[in-house]
Design a protein around this motif. Structure first.
Motif, PDB file in Angstrom:
ATOM      1  N   LEU A   1       0.829  -1.195   0.000  1.00 51.63           N
ATOM      2  CA  LEU A   1       0.000   0.000   0.000  1.00 51.63           C
ATOM      3  C   LEU A   1       0.867   1.249   0.000  1.00 51.63           C
ATOM      4  CD1 LEU A   1      -2.690   1.507   0.220  1.00 51.63           C
ATOM      5  CD2 LEU A   1      -2.584   1.174   2.707  1.00 51.63           C
ATOM      6  N   GLN A   2       1.950   1.250   0.746  1.00 60.07           N
ATOM      7  CA  GLN A   2       2.832   2.408   0.778  1.00 60.07           C
ATOM      8  C   GLN A   2       3.440   2.697  -0.595  1.00 60.07           C
ATOM      9  OE1 GLN A   2       3.122   4.626   3.242  1.00 60.07           O
ATOM     10  NE2 GLN A   2       1.509   3.382   4.173  1.00 60.07           N
ATOM     11  N   ASP A   3       3.683   1.639  -1.367  1.00 59.94           N
ATOM     12  CA  ASP A   3       4.195   1.831  -2.722  1.00 59.94           C
ATOM     13  C   ASP A   3       3.145   2.521  -3.604  1.00 59.94           C
ATOM     14  OD1 ASP A   3       6.677   0.594  -2.202  1.00 59.94           O
ATOM     15  OD2 ASP A   3       5.804  -1.396  -2.535  1.00 59.94           O
ATOM     16  N   GLU A   4       1.902   2.091  -3.466  1.00 59.01           N
ATOM     17  CA  GLU A   4       0.833   2.725  -4.249  1.00 59.01           C
ATOM     18  C   GLU A   4       0.630   4.169  -3.823  1.00 59.01           C
ATOM     19  OE1 GLU A   4      -2.774   1.455  -5.931  1.00 59.01           O
ATOM     20  OE2 GLU A   4      -2.480  -0.636  -5.359  1.00 59.01           O
ATOM     21  N   ILE A   5       0.707   4.426  -2.514  1.00 59.10           N
ATOM     22  CA  ILE A   5       0.574   5.792  -2.022  1.00 59.10           C
ATOM     23  C   ILE A   5       1.697   6.662  -2.583  1.00 59.10           C
ATOM     24  CG2 ILE A   5       0.745   7.239   0.041  1.00 59.10           C
ATOM     25  CD1 ILE A   5      -0.708   5.014   1.565  1.00 59.10           C
ATOM     26  N   ALA A   6       2.917   6.151  -2.561  1.00 59.64           N
ATOM     27  CA  ALA A   6       4.059   6.908  -3.084  1.00 59.64           C
ATOM     28  C   ALA A   6       3.876   7.219  -4.566  1.00 59.64           C
ATOM     29  CB  ALA A   6       5.351   6.125  -2.851  1.00 59.64           C
ATOM     30  N   LEU A   7       3.414   6.235  -5.326  1.00 59.58           N
ATOM     31  CA  LEU A   7       3.165   6.453  -6.748  1.00 59.58           C
ATOM     32  C   LEU A   7       2.101   7.521  -6.944  1.00 59.58           C
ATOM     33  CD1 LEU A   7       3.382   5.784  -9.769  1.00 59.58           C
ATOM     34  CD2 LEU A   7       1.681   3.976  -9.387  1.00 59.58           C
ATOM     35  N   ASN A   8       1.014   7.420  -6.174  1.00 55.83           N
ATOM     36  CA  ASN A   8      -0.083   8.370  -6.321  1.00 55.83           C
ATOM     37  C   ASN A   8       0.374   9.798  -6.023  1.00 55.83           C
ATOM     38  OD1 ASN A   8      -2.781   7.672  -7.194  1.00 55.83           O
ATOM     39  ND2 ASN A   8      -3.511   8.798  -5.412  1.00 55.83           N
ATOM     40  N   GLN A   9       1.182   9.958  -5.003  1.00 52.62           N
ATOM     41  CA  GLN A   9       1.664  11.290  -4.650  1.00 52.62           C
ATOM     42  C   GLN A   9       2.547  11.871  -5.749  1.00 52.62           C
ATOM     43  OE1 GLN A   9       3.350  10.197  -0.834  1.00 52.62           O
ATOM     44  NE2 GLN A   9       1.627  11.078   0.291  1.00 52.62           N
ATOM     45  N   VAL A  10       3.388  11.024  -6.334  1.00 57.71           N
ATOM     46  CA  VAL A  10       4.233  11.466  -7.437  1.00 57.71           C
ATOM     47  C   VAL A  10       3.383  11.870  -8.638  1.00 57.71           C
ATOM     48  CG1 VAL A  10       5.899  10.675  -9.167  1.00 57.71           C
ATOM     49  CG2 VAL A  10       6.280  10.174  -6.748  1.00 57.71           C
ATOM     50  N   LEU A  11       2.372  11.085  -8.947  1.00 54.89           N
ATOM     51  CA  LEU A  11       1.514  11.373 -10.095  1.00 54.89           C
ATOM     52  C   LEU A  11       0.730  12.660  -9.893  1.00 54.89           C
ATOM     53  CD1 LEU A  11       0.137   7.800 -10.915  1.00 54.89           C
ATOM     54  CD2 LEU A  11       1.930   9.063 -12.120  1.00 54.89           C
ATOM     55  N   LEU A  12       0.197  12.865  -8.691  1.00 52.11           N
ATOM     56  CA  LEU A  12      -0.609  14.051  -8.430  1.00 52.11           C
ATOM     57  C   LEU A  12       0.208  15.332  -8.558  1.00 52.11           C
ATOM     58  CD1 LEU A  12      -2.754  12.811  -5.402  1.00 52.11           C
ATOM     59  CD2 LEU A  12      -3.542  13.220  -7.740  1.00 52.11           C
ATOM     60  N   ALA A  13       1.501  15.242  -8.286  1.00 50.23           N
ATOM     61  CA  ALA A  13       2.373  16.423  -8.369  1.00 50.23           C
ATOM     62  C   ALA A  13       3.020  16.590  -9.735  1.00 50.23           C
ATOM     63  CB  ALA A  13       3.455  16.334  -7.301  1.00 50.23           C
ATOM     64  N   SER A  14       2.803  15.627 -10.638  1.00 50.45           N
ATOM     65  CA  SER A  14       3.569  15.596 -11.886  1.00 50.45           C
ATOM     66  C   SER A  14       3.060  16.535 -12.961  1.00 50.45           C
ATOM     67  CB  SER A  14       3.577  14.172 -12.447  1.00 50.45           C
ATOM     68  OG  SER A  14       2.283  13.811 -12.925  1.00 50.45           O
ATOM     69  N   GLY A  15       1.766  16.876 -12.914  1.00 48.21           N
ATOM     70  CA  GLY A  15       1.178  17.660 -13.989  1.00 48.21           C
ATOM     71  C   GLY A  15       0.801  16.837 -15.201  1.00 48.21           C
ATOM     72  N   ALA A  16       0.957  15.528 -15.138  1.00 48.68           N
ATOM     73  CA  ALA A  16       0.605  14.655 -16.260  1.00 48.68           C
ATOM     74  C   ALA A  16      -0.913  14.552 -16.396  1.00 48.68           C
ATOM     75  CB  ALA A  16       1.203  13.269 -16.051  1.00 48.68           C
ATOM     76  N   PRO A  17      -1.429  14.388 -17.612  1.00 48.24           N
ATOM     77  CA  PRO A  17      -2.875  14.220 -17.797  1.00 48.24           C
ATOM     78  C   PRO A  17      -3.364  12.915 -17.185  1.00 48.24           C
ATOM     79  CG  PRO A  17      -1.707  13.877 -19.864  1.00 48.24           C
ATOM     80  CD  PRO A  17      -0.702  14.392 -18.887  1.00 48.24           C
ATOM     81  N   ILE A  18      -4.656  12.843 -16.955  1.00 46.21           N
ATOM     82  CA  ILE A  18      -5.239  11.696 -16.264  1.00 46.21           C
ATOM     83  C   ILE A  18      -5.002  10.402 -17.030  1.00 46.21           C
ATOM     84  CG2 ILE A  18      -7.517  11.979 -17.314  1.00 46.21           C
ATOM     85  CD1 ILE A  18      -6.732  10.930 -13.664  1.00 46.21           C
ATOM     86  N   SER A  19      -4.959  10.457 -18.348  1.00 44.22           N
ATOM     87  CA  SER A  19      -4.729   9.241 -19.132  1.00 44.22           C
ATOM     88  C   SER A  19      -3.352   8.647 -18.845  1.00 44.22           C
ATOM     89  CB  SER A  19      -4.882   9.538 -20.626  1.00 44.22           C
ATOM     90  OG  SER A  19      -3.975  10.550 -21.026  1.00 44.22           O
ATOM     91  N   VAL A  20      -2.360   9.518 -18.650  1.00 44.43           N
ATOM     92  CA  VAL A  20      -1.009   9.057 -18.323  1.00 44.43           C
ATOM     93  C   VAL A  20      -0.991   8.462 -16.917  1.00 44.43           C
ATOM     94  CG1 VAL A  20       1.368   9.794 -17.904  1.00 44.43           C
ATOM     95  CG2 VAL A  20       0.108  10.670 -19.883  1.00 44.43           C
ATOM     96  N   MET A  21      -1.591   9.173 -15.968  1.00 44.65           N
ATOM     97  CA  MET A  21      -1.640   8.664 -14.604  1.00 44.65           C
ATOM     98  C   MET A  21      -2.271   7.279 -14.544  1.00 44.65           C
ATOM     99  SD  MET A  21      -2.770  11.872 -12.235  1.00 44.65           S
ATOM    100  CE  MET A  21      -2.208  13.544 -12.524  1.00 44.65           C
ATOM    101  N   ASN A  22      -3.402   7.114 -15.235  1.00 48.19           N
ATOM    102  CA  ASN A  22      -4.125   5.849 -15.144  1.00 48.19           C
ATOM    103  C   ASN A  22      -3.406   4.708 -15.850  1.00 48.19           C
ATOM    104  OD1 ASN A  22      -6.045   7.072 -13.595  1.00 48.19           O
ATOM    105  ND2 ASN A  22      -7.591   7.207 -15.197  1.00 48.19           N
ATOM    106  N   THR A  23      -2.683   5.005 -16.916  1.00 54.94           N
ATOM    107  CA  THR A  23      -1.889   3.957 -17.565  1.00 54.94           C
ATOM    108  C   THR A  23      -0.847   3.409 -16.598  1.00 54.94           C
ATOM    109  OG1 THR A  23      -2.204   4.907 -19.769  1.00 54.94           O
ATOM    110  CG2 THR A  23      -0.312   3.455 -19.466  1.00 54.94           C
ATOM    111  N   LEU A  24      -0.227   4.285 -15.830  1.00 53.60           N
ATOM    112  CA  LEU A  24       0.751   3.842 -14.833  1.00 53.60           C
ATOM    113  C   LEU A  24       0.079   3.108 -13.682  1.00 53.60           C
ATOM    114  CD1 LEU A  24       2.927   7.043 -14.967  1.00 53.60           C
ATOM    115  CD2 LEU A  24       3.819   4.745 -15.302  1.00 53.60           C
ATOM    116  N   ARG A  25      -1.032   3.627 -13.209  1.00 57.46           N
ATOM    117  CA  ARG A  25      -1.733   2.993 -12.089  1.00 57.46           C
ATOM    118  C   ARG A  25      -2.145   1.557 -12.419  1.00 57.46           C
ATOM    119  NH1 ARG A  25      -5.415   8.363 -11.159  1.00 57.46           N
ATOM    120  NH2 ARG A  25      -4.343   9.242  -9.337  1.00 57.46           N
ATOM    121  N   LYS A  26      -2.618   1.356 -13.645  1.00 60.04           N
ATOM    122  CA  LYS A  26      -3.091   0.022 -14.028  1.00 60.04           C
ATOM    123  C   LYS A  26      -1.997  -1.026 -13.954  1.00 60.04           C
ATOM    124  CE  LYS A  26      -6.515   1.830 -17.284  1.00 60.04           C
ATOM    125  NZ  LYS A  26      -6.960   1.837 -18.683  1.00 60.04           N
TER     126      LYS A  26
END
Length: 419
Positions: A134-159
Motif C-alpha cells: 500500500l505504501q508503494d501505491e501511495i508513493a506512486l499516487n503522490q508522485v503522479l498528483l504532483a507531476s502535472g501529467a494528464p489523467i490518461s497518463v496517470m491511469n496507464t501507470l496505475r493500471k
C-alpha cells in the motif's frame, strides 16, 4: 451585475449537475434481468448515489458492494457502501478492493454483474500487485498528483501496478455477464480510463507505462520502476476471452452536462458557446487561452457576440512547485484573474463532484476586479500563483464556491459571462 452573474453561473452549474444525476441517467441503460444472481459492484466519488439510484430502478433482487470517498455516502437497502480515502489511498481502500473481489467470486454464466463506475475510483481502489505494498501505491499516487501529467497518463501507470484495475475485476467475475455503467470524468470519455477501468481492459502495457513516465519526466519510486521493468502479472488485454460477455455504456458525461447548461443560458438571454468538453493542459496555461478569448470578445465582439456565456469542460492539471493550497479550478481562476485583469467578465470554475483537489470547496468565482482586490488586501496575485496557493486567494476574498458532494462526477465545469 457581478452578483447577478454569479447567481446565473451557479444556476448553470446546477443544470450541468442535474444532467448527470444517477437517478436521471441510469433508467435508460438498465440491463436485462438475469436468470441467476444480480451482483452490483462499483467505485468512485458518486458510487453510493449510483447504487441508491440503481436500487430504486431495479425490478428484482440484488446484492453487492460499492466504495466511495469519505463523506460521499448515502442510504442504500441491499448494496453495502464502503468509504475510503481520496485522492491518496488508504487501508480502507484496500479492504474495499478485497470486498469487491469477494462479491464477484464463484459466479456462473447465468449471473449478472453490474459495475457502477465513476471518477475517483483509481484512488479509492488500492490493490498493490505482486510484492508491492500500500505504501508503494501511495508513493506512486503522490508522485503522479504532483507531476502535472494528464489523467490518461496517470491511469496507464496505475493500471500496471494494480491487482484490480485494467479489467482485472471483470476477469475475476468470469463467466458471469458484466455490464459496466460509466459516469465519465475523463476527456474523450474512454471508459477504460474512468477509475482506471476495474472492469474495462485497454491495450496499453508495461512498455507504454515506462515510455509515458519517461516522456513526462515522472520520477517513479524505485520499487515501482522495478515492477514496471518486469513482466509479472501484466494487465489482461481487451482480446482476452474473459471479456467476451462484457458490455460498457457511458451513461453521463461532460458533453451532456454542458449542453444542459447551454440550454439554461439561452433561457436567461445569454448566447452559449461551448469551447470543448475535453480540454486538458496546465490550469494556468488553459486560463491564458481563456483570457485571450475574453479579450477578443470584449474588445472586438468576435469570435462570439455579446452578451454570451463561454463554457468548457475537461480536466486541467497542476504541476506542484509551491507549497500552497488549492485545486486545479481555483488555480485556473487565479491565473485567469491575472491575465484578464480589468476586463468586464464574471467566471465560475468548479469540480462537478463538489471538491476541488482536496479542499472543501468545489471551486470559486473570479472577475476582472479579483486581482486588484487581492492587492488591496495585501496579497500579490502572481506570488500566490507561483506558490500554487489559489485557495488562500479566494478564501481571503470570500469568493469560494461551496456545494458539498454532488453525487456525481463529470470533471471540471468552467463558465464565463461577458455582457
Amino acid at each position: 451585475m457581478i452578483q447577478d452573474d454569479r447567481t446565473c453561473l451557479s444556476a448553470l452549474f446546477d443544470a450541468a449537475i442535474a444532467a448527470a444525476k444517477p437517478e436521471y441517467v441510469l433508467a435508460a441503460h438498465l440491463p436485462e434481468r438475469p436468470r441467476g444472481r444480480t451482483v452490483v459492484i462499483g467505485a468512485g466519488k458518486g458510487a453510493a448515489h449510483m447504487a441508491a439510484a440503481f436500487e430504486a430502478l431495479w425490478d428484482g433482487p440484488l446484492e453487492g458492494v460499492v466504495v466511495t470517498r469519505y463523506g460521499d455516502t448515502c442510504p442504500t437497502r441491499s448494496i453495502r457502501v464502503m468509504e475510503a480515502a481520496h485522492p491518496v489511498p488508504d487501508a480502507a481502500g484496500m479492504a474495499a478492493s478485497q470486498a469487491l473481489f469477494d462479491a464477484v467470486k464463484d459466479l456462473g454464466p447465468e449471473d449478472l454483474v453490474v459495475a457502477l463506475v465513476c471518477g475517483g475510483g483509481s484512488s479509492l481502489l488500492p490493490c498493490p500487485a505482486g510484492d508491492l505494498t500500500l505504501q508503494d501505491e501511495i508513493a506512486l499516487n503522490q508522485v503522479l498528483l504532483a507531476s502535472g501529467a494528464p489523467i490518461s497518463v496517470m491511469n496507464t501507470l496505475r493500471k500496471q501496478v494494480s491487482g484490480i484495475k485494467g479489467g482485472r475485476l471483470a476477469q475475476a467475475a468470469w463467466p458471469a455477464r458484466v455490464v459496466t455503467l460509466v459516469v465519465s470524468d475523463v476527456p474523450g470519455d474512454d471508459p477504460a480510463q474512468v477509475a482506471s477501468g476495474p472492469t474495462v481492459p485497454d491495450c496499453s502495457g508495461r512498455a507504454d507505462a515506462r515510455n509515458l513516465a519517461r516522456t513526462w519526466k515522472i520520477e517513479l519510486p524505485p520499487k515501482i520502476q522495478a515492477w514496471l521493468e518486469s513482466d509479472k502479472e501484466e494487465a489482461p488485454l481487451a482480446t482476452n476471452p474473459v471479456f467476451s460477455r462484457n458490455t460498457v455504456r457511458i451513461v453521463a458525461s461532460a458533453h451532456a452536462a454542458l449542453e444542459a447548461a447551454a440550454q439554461l443560458a439561452r433561457q436567461k438571454g445569454l448566447t452559449p458557446f461551448i469551447l470543448s468538453d475535453a480540454m486538458e493542459g496546465e490550469a494556468r496555461e488553459v486560463a491564458k487561452v481563456h483570457a485571450a478569448l475574453l479579450r477578443e470578445v470584449i474588445l472586438r465582439n468576435r469570435p462570439f457576440q455579446r452578451p454570451c456565456v463561454i463554457l468548457s469542460g475537461g480536466e486541467t492539471t497542476v504541476t506542484l512547485k509551491g507549497k500552497g493550497r488549492g485545486g486545479r479550478n481555483t488555480e485556473f481562476l487565479l491565473a485567469l484573474a491575472i491575465a484578464a485583469e480589468g476586463l468586464p467578465f464574471t467566471a465560475l470554475a468548479a469540480d462537478t463532484d463538489g471538491i476541488d483537489g482536496s479542499e472543501n470547496n468545489a471551486g470559486a468565482f473570479a472577475d476582472g476586479n479579483t486581482a486588484a482586490r487581492l492587492r488591496k488586501d495585501g496579497y500579490l496575485p502572481a506570488s500566490l500563483l507561483v506558490e500554487n496557493d489559489a485557495y488562500t486567494a479566494f478564501n481571503a476574498l470570500g469568493d469560494m464556491y461551496i456545494t458539498g458532494p454532488t453525487g456525481t462526477n463529470i470533471n471540471d465545469f468552467r463558465a464565463m459571462i461577458v455582457r
